[in-house]
Design a protein around this motif. Structure first.
Motif, PDB file in Angstrom:
ATOM      1  N   PHE A  21       0.986  29.731  66.574  1.00 47.25           N
ATOM      2  CA  PHE A  21       1.175  28.788  65.463  1.00 47.25           C
ATOM      3  C   PHE A  21       2.644  28.698  65.080  1.00 47.25           C
ATOM      4  CE2 PHE A  21      -3.394  29.256  64.367  1.00 47.25           C
ATOM      5  CZ  PHE A  21      -3.685  27.918  64.336  1.00 47.25           C
ATOM      6  N   PHE A  22       3.286  29.859  64.991  1.00 48.20           N
ATOM      7  CA  PHE A  22       4.706  29.859  64.629  1.00 48.20           C
ATOM      8  C   PHE A  22       5.523  29.078  65.644  1.00 48.20           C
ATOM      9  CE2 PHE A  22       4.095  33.994  62.146  1.00 48.20           C
ATOM     10  CZ  PHE A  22       4.040  33.304  60.955  1.00 48.20           C
ATOM     11  N   VAL A  23       5.151  29.269  66.908  1.00 43.30           N
ATOM     12  CA  VAL A  23       5.885  28.540  67.944  1.00 43.30           C
ATOM     13  C   VAL A  23       5.680  27.038  67.768  1.00 43.30           C
ATOM     14  CG1 VAL A  23       6.046  28.123  70.419  1.00 43.30           C
ATOM     15  CG2 VAL A  23       5.783  30.452  69.562  1.00 43.30           C
ATOM     16  N   LEU A  24       4.420  26.674  67.526  1.00 42.38           N
ATOM     17  CA  LEU A  24       4.108  25.259  67.357  1.00 42.38           C
ATOM     18  C   LEU A  24       4.903  24.647  66.223  1.00 42.38           C
ATOM     19  CD1 LEU A  24       0.262  24.701  67.723  1.00 42.38           C
ATOM     20  CD2 LEU A  24       2.132  23.904  69.177  1.00 42.38           C
ATOM     21  N   PHE A  25       5.030  25.420  65.134  1.00 44.97           N
ATOM     22  CA  PHE A  25       5.720  24.861  63.982  1.00 44.97           C
ATOM     23  C   PHE A  25       7.196  25.219  63.962  1.00 44.97           C
ATOM     24  CE2 PHE A  25       1.268  25.044  62.449  1.00 44.97           C
ATOM     25  CZ  PHE A  25       1.077  23.669  62.437  1.00 44.97           C
ATOM     26  N   ARG A  26       7.721  25.547  65.121  1.00 48.61           N
ATOM     27  CA  ARG A  26       9.145  25.750  65.325  1.00 48.61           C
ATOM     28  C   ARG A  26       9.755  26.780  64.375  1.00 48.61           C
ATOM     29  NH1 ARG A  26      11.636  20.053  65.066  1.00 48.61           N
ATOM     30  NH2 ARG A  26      10.033  19.875  63.487  1.00 48.61           N
ATOM     31  N   ALA A  27       9.183  27.986  64.421  1.00 49.45           N
ATOM     32  CA  ALA A  27       9.782  29.082  63.674  1.00 49.45           C
ATOM     33  C   ALA A  27       9.981  30.247  64.635  1.00 49.45           C
ATOM     34  CB  ALA A  27       8.903  29.494  62.512  1.00 49.45           C
ATOM     35  N   PRO A  28      10.973  30.116  65.538  1.00 50.74           N
ATOM     36  CA  PRO A  28      11.105  31.116  66.602  1.00 50.74           C
ATOM     37  C   PRO A  28      11.333  32.534  66.067  1.00 50.74           C
ATOM     38  CG  PRO A  28      13.041  29.712  66.493  1.00 50.74           C
ATOM     39  CD  PRO A  28      12.030  29.105  65.594  1.00 50.74           C
ATOM     40  N   ASP A  29      12.089  32.645  64.979  1.00 50.45           N
ATOM     41  CA  ASP A  29      12.337  33.974  64.429  1.00 50.45           C
ATOM     42  C   ASP A  29      11.051  34.663  64.027  1.00 50.45           C
ATOM     43  OD1 ASP A  29      15.166  35.014  63.785  1.00 50.45           O
ATOM     44  OD2 ASP A  29      15.289  32.830  63.687  1.00 50.45           O
ATOM     45  N   LEU A  30      10.244  33.913  63.284  1.00 46.59           N
ATOM     46  CA  LEU A  30       8.976  34.468  62.832  1.00 46.59           C
ATOM     47  C   LEU A  30       8.098  34.808  64.015  1.00 46.59           C
ATOM     48  CD1 LEU A  30       8.070  32.272  59.755  1.00 46.59           C
ATOM     49  CD2 LEU A  30       8.917  34.598  59.817  1.00 46.59           C
ATOM     50  N   ALA A  31       8.054  33.906  64.986  1.00 42.62           N
ATOM     51  CA  ALA A  31       7.212  34.127  66.159  1.00 42.62           C
ATOM     52  C   ALA A  31       7.625  35.417  66.859  1.00 42.62           C
ATOM     53  CB  ALA A  31       7.328  32.949  67.117  1.00 42.62           C
ATOM     54  N   LEU A  32       8.922  35.581  67.025  1.00 45.23           N
ATOM     55  CA  LEU A  32       9.441  36.761  67.721  1.00 45.23           C
ATOM     56  C   LEU A  32       9.052  38.019  66.955  1.00 45.23           C
ATOM     57  CD1 LEU A  32      11.082  37.067  70.230  1.00 45.23           C
ATOM     58  CD2 LEU A  32      13.138  37.044  68.874  1.00 45.23           C
ATOM     59  N   THR A  33       9.322  38.004  65.653  1.00 45.39           N
ATOM     60  CA  THR A  33       9.018  39.186  64.849  1.00 45.39           C
ATOM     61  C   THR A  33       7.538  39.491  64.892  1.00 45.39           C
ATOM     62  OG1 THR A  33      10.703  38.319  63.384  1.00 45.39           O
ATOM     63  CG2 THR A  33       9.504  40.241  62.632  1.00 45.39           C
ATOM     64  N   GLN A  34       6.734  38.469  64.679  1.00 47.85           N
ATOM     65  CA  GLN A  34       5.289  38.671  64.649  1.00 47.85           C
ATOM     66  C   GLN A  34       4.795  39.243  65.970  1.00 47.85           C
ATOM     67  OE1 GLN A  34       3.011  38.070  62.290  1.00 47.85           O
ATOM     68  NE2 GLN A  34       1.143  38.213  63.506  1.00 47.85           N
ATOM     69  N   MET A  35       5.362  38.726  67.064  1.00 48.50           N
ATOM     70  CA  MET A  35       4.905  39.173  68.374  1.00 48.50           C
ATOM     71  C   MET A  35       5.210  40.650  68.567  1.00 48.50           C
ATOM     72  SD  MET A  35       5.460  37.257  71.927  1.00 48.50           S
ATOM     73  CE  MET A  35       7.129  37.704  72.290  1.00 48.50           C
ATOM     74  N   ILE A  36       6.429  41.029  68.205  1.00 58.36           N
ATOM     75  CA  ILE A  36       6.790  42.429  68.430  1.00 58.36           C
ATOM     76  C   ILE A  36       5.996  43.336  67.517  1.00 58.36           C
ATOM     77  CG2 ILE A  36       8.690  44.042  68.490  1.00 58.36           C
ATOM     78  CD1 ILE A  36      10.448  41.467  68.756  1.00 58.36           C
ATOM     79  N   ILE A  37       5.858  42.900  66.258  1.00 60.77           N
ATOM     80  CA  ILE A  37       5.075  43.705  65.316  1.00 60.77           C
ATOM     81  C   ILE A  37       3.668  43.895  65.851  1.00 60.77           C
ATOM     82  CG2 ILE A  37       3.932  43.598  63.082  1.00 60.77           C
ATOM     83  CD1 ILE A  37       6.597  44.313  62.476  1.00 60.77           C
TER      84      ILE A  37
END
Lengths: 809, 140
Positions: free
Chosen positions: A669-685
């Protein structure tokens, strides 16, 4: 000036290094130059202060909240910094001989001492109330560490905790008072507040601000009924008692009262609160001191009593501001007496504490029932004790006599005042003051006579007594010579210390270029004050002679009525009450906790949404919603499926992986809505936490068949659906309303310009909201230490604890 | 993790370095691209977690012989000192500045004091994550 305040802190950082590198030299020798240098530095600023201008230095700290590290040196702060550094130097010298370099952890001792010194300098120099509060709490903290220095002793820990509890609670009240002042005046700077006094007094919050600030000042200065921490603080090593508990820290409250006198003084509430509490403390302290059998306990109660005396004088002196200029000489005299006695008290009480330390050090006990006849063995110490106690009792020719006479003048004037309903109560002041002085005389006599005169009882002493080494004698000698010098030539003190201090307490009473002239003389003729002193000596001697007869009076007061019992009881009750409360809901099952948390969440957020009318957002026909794409719908379906299958999974591994899958969907979802930072953090977490779960669950037994009741499951289901609904509505409501202009545009525009970064998220994290980030990583650090402590340092498992064997996942 | 996963271990040995390099990249890219101290720290920690999964926690302790609690402390200290450091230039707490400088080998680069603060965040995050994972993982 900032450097001078920062110096003790910086020095404290390198003390452990010095301690470790030169183990054969007593660390105190390295510390000693610092207070001496600081003392010289402050003394060199005297001319600037004397001219009435003062010095200031400002450093922005959090300018957006009006918090600065702004220091201002005037007469009052100069008086205090000289006390802090001067007595600090003497105490350091004394401690070199008092604390053994091999047996004690002196490396730490000096770190704490320097921390305290720096904090105290900060308190008396800060013009900004928040900075003052920060330094104030730092003095509480370093005093806690110093009192608990011998932490293997239970009494030390008890005393440290008690002083910390009382002074920090007082500090909180004071902080609240400061905030109220800020609300009323719009500034934290004392000097900017003072011109606003006229408009201030009529504000409804004014009284509460005053009362709250006074609670803090009273708690720190051990005023009745907060005085109970001071005797227990005597568990600290004697140099600490001499420094903190007689000369400096306990005077912080007096400092604050004096400092805020221009702000609050001249109102009847301030006058009554300060002088009445001071008077009560004066009497109670001196009354209690007589029955003590420990040398340091006598001195502790004596300190309480003398602090009360000074507080009372500060209260009387504040009346000067009510009548600007005309009849004020009488009240200015009271303030002069307060400042003079403050100096005198620091000198003679510091010396007496050091004497008590010498006696303790050389005989092994401080119990006056075991001591006696030491005068022949320790003639020099005996001399110091006589001078110090003579000054404490207010006998000529010592400085205590002069300030005591001035105190009598002050209270006699008080009885003749005809304002603030003093007509009815004014007569109390001289009576109580005189009675307290009689007791002061008695305990001073007890201190000297029971220790140094009478029959020697060497067989009761743990060690063979002998005269102290030169290093232990030098610091009290310096203080005692000040006692005599100020006694014989009081105008030295008044020129250098009192006049500038008065000028900064009463700025409004002075015309530009004007200053106070204080002339203190020994002989004023056969005045009422002199007869009062003669009466004190006569009655005091009689009481001391008959001490054995009337000491039984103290047994009359039932033990459980004392304030100490109240404190202990309150603490115990609090502990028991919170234990009961905790046991009521701490079932040991995470499921219950989550249930409580989520129910609360639903209630609070639901109520907030209801009040703001946000439920309207669920209307599907709302035009603000974007169309839903096909892959968004697919993602939602996948997330839902993964979530719904969690309760039906049979093994923990499956569950973890399913929950992880939900997390990864969110990443998409984060990727879809263009929030790469959040996506990255969420993925690692997500990755790290799945790994963590696997690590944890690897050791757990296999999942058992679910045994909880159907009702509990049903509640769970309802609550979880409720949480989901509430969060969804909150999200919809947040995106659907545009009550405020979005702050995003500001960041988007300014982040490159101000922060030099193109990644807005990161610029916000480190530049715009760096303070948040700093505190966040601090919270993280504390949490990790908590987890570490719980897992690694836990006590051996208790088998008999209820439900321990059948705990749930 | 008693099983001897040859493939996992061999791959892990390689991949850990790739992840670490990626973490370094993320850390420095932070100011202009996705990344930064927080994410960089998490990625570093995840590399170590991968090591722990493929081998065991003892190996991690041997390969990275540092006390992660101290790493946290150093990180916090760096962050606080960066904040205090701005006092030396008469600026409010935690003021940052940046400049473009010509550096040897690297060419013209942006130098920002924020990176120092970010370094503190990075170290704190690595320290915290590893402290938690190691203490939970080693608990029997």
């Amino acid at each position: 000036m900032h450097l001078a305040v920062a110096a003790p802190f910086a020095y404290a950082a390198i003390v452990p290094l010095l301690h470790r590198s030169f183990p054969r030299v007593h660390t105190g020798w390295f510390v000693l130059p610092l207070p001496v240098a600081l003392f010289a530095y402050w003394l060199s600023r005297f001319a600037v202060v004397r001219s009435g201008v003062g010095e200031e230095a400002r450093l922005s700290w959090i300018p957006s909240l009006g918090i600065d590290l702004s220091f201002h040196l005037d007469g009052l702060s100069l008086l205090f910094v000289l006390l802090i550094t001067g007595i600090g130097g003497l105490v350091t010298l004394y401690s070199i001989f008092y604390l053994s370099k091999t047996k004690e952890r002196i490396g730490r001792f000096y770190v704490y001492l320097l921390l305290f010194m720096g904090a105290m300098l900060g308190v008396v120099l800060s013009d900004n109330l928040i900075a003052l509060y920060a330094f104030w709490e730092l003095t509480s903290l370093s005093s806690f560490l110093l009192i608990a220095f011998w932490h293997q002793r239970e009494r030390s820990r008890y005393g440290a905790l008690k002083s910390m509890m009382i002074t920090v609670l007082g500090g909180f009240a004071m902080l609240a008072g400061f905030v109220l002042l800020y609300i009323m005046t719009g500034t934290y700077s004392v000097r900017e507040m003072i011109p606003q006094v006229g408009a201030l007094a009529s504000q409804p919050l004014f009284f509460w601000a005053m009362a709250l600030v006074l609670v803090g000042a009273f708690a720190k200065s051990a005023q009745f009924p907060f005085h109970i921490w001071l005797p227990d603080a005597m568990e600290a090593p004697t140099p600490v008692s001499a420094y903190l508990h007689s000369a400096t820290m306990v005077k912080a409250g007096l400092y604050l009262v004096a400092r805020l006198t221009p702000l609050f003084g001249g109102t009847s509430e301030w006058f009554w609160l300060v002088s009445a509490f001071g008077l009560a403390t004066l009497f109670w302290g001196s009354f209690q001191a007589v029955k003590q059998t420990d040398l340091k306990a006598i001195l502790a109660f004596s300190t309480i009593s003398q602090l009360g005396l000074i507080m009372c004088l500060l209260g009387l002196g504040s009346a000067a501001l009510a009548f600007e200029g005309n009849v004020s000489d009488v009240y200015v005299l009271a303030m002069t007496a307060a400042v003079f006695h403050l100096v005198n008290h620091a000198t003679f009480k510091g010396a007496l504490f050091m004497v008590a330390g010498i006696v303790d050090h050389e005989t092994g006990t401080r119990d006056i029932r075991k001591l006696g006849g030491l005068a022949a063995i320790m003639p020099i110490t005996f001399t110091f004790a006589v001078v110090g106690a003579g000054s404490m009792a207010g006998l000529p020719p010592f400085n205590g006599f002069l300030s005591k006479e001035m105190f009598f003048t002050g209270v006699l004037n008080a009885s003749r005042m005809n304002f603030f309903s003093m007509e009815a109560w004014g007569a109390l002041f001289p009576i109580v003051a005189w009675t307290a002085s009689v007791f002061t005389f008695v305990y001073s006599a007890v201190f000297v006579f029971k220790t140094f005169l009478g029959k020697a009882k060497p067989e009761q002493l743990p060690t063979k007594p002998h005269e102290a080494p030169l290093g232990l004698l030098l610091p009290p000698a310096a203080l005692v010579s000040l006692v005599v010098a100020f006694g014989l030539f009081p105008d030295i003190a008044s020129y250098y210390l009192i006049e500038p201090a008065l000028a900064s307490i009463y700025p409004s009473l002075l015309a530009p270029g004007d200053d106070f002239h204080v002339h203190i003389s020994f002989w004023h003729g056969w005045t009422a004050e002199l007869f009062m002193t003669i009466g004190v000596v006569a009655v005091g001697s009689l009481l001391f002679w008959q001490l054995r007869r009337w000491l039984g009076v103290y047994g009359r007061l039932p033990r459980q009525w004392s304030l100490n019992a109240l404190y202990d009881g309150a603490l115990e009750g609090l502990e028991r009450g919170s234990a009961r409360l905790t046991n009521a809901y701490m079932t040991g099952s995470v499921r219950h906790y989550l249930l409580y948390i989520f129910t609360f969440l639903i209630a609070v957020v639901g109520y907030a949404l209801y009040r703001t009318g946000a439920f309207g957002a669920i209307d599907p026909g709302y035009p603000g919603y974007a169309p839903i794409c096909i892959y968004e719908a697919m993602l939602v379906t996948a997330t839902l499926l993964a979530t719904l299958s969690v309760p039906f999974a049979r093994s923990r591994m499956t569950m973890i992986i399913l929950v992880g899958a939900v997390g990864y969907m969110v990443v998409l979802f984060f990727v879809l809505f263009r929030a790469p930072d959040l996506a990255l953090t969420q993925m690692i977490i997500e990755t790290v936490s799945v790994a963590l779960f696997l690590l944890c669950f690897y050791h757990l037994p296999k999942l058992r068949k679910e045994t909880t009741s159907r009702r509990f499951k049903l509640t769970n289901a309802v609550v979880s659906v409720g949480v989901g609904a509430i969060v969804a509505i909150a999200a919809l409501a947040a995106s659907g309303t545009n009550g405020f202009e979005s702050i995003a545009d500001y960041y988007l525009e300014e982040s490159y310009h101000l922060g030099g970064g193109k990644n807005v998220v990161n610029v916000i994290l480190v530049d715009f909201r760096g303070f948040d980030t700093l505190l966040e990583i601090m919270v993280l650090g504390i949490a990790s230490l908590g987890i570490y402590a719980m897992i690694k340092l836990r006590a051996p498992r208790q088998v008999d604890r209820k439900g321990d064997s059948s705990n749930e996942s | 993790m008693k099983a001897n996963d040859v493939i996992l271990r061999t791959v892990a040995k390689l991949v850990v370095f790739i992840i670490l390099a990626f973490a370094a990249h993320l850390f420095f890219a932070g100011h202009n691209d996705p990344g930064g101290g927080f994410i960089g720290g998490l990625v570093t920690a995840s590399a170590l977690v991968l090591l722990a999964l493929a081998f065991d926690l003892k190996t991690v302790r041997k390969v990275v012989p540092v006390d992660f609690r101290i790493v946290t402390a150093i990180g916090l200290l760096v962050a606080v000192l960066t904040g205090v450091g701005s006092f030396a230039f008469d600026q409010p707490f935690l003021s940052h500045t940046f400049a473009y400088k010509e550096l040897p080998f690297l060419g013209k680069k942006e130098l920002a004091t924020a990176v120092l603060f970010d370094l503190g965040v990075y170290l704190a995050v690595v320290g915290v994550t590893m402290t938690i994972i190691l203490s939970i993982g080693e608990d029997r």
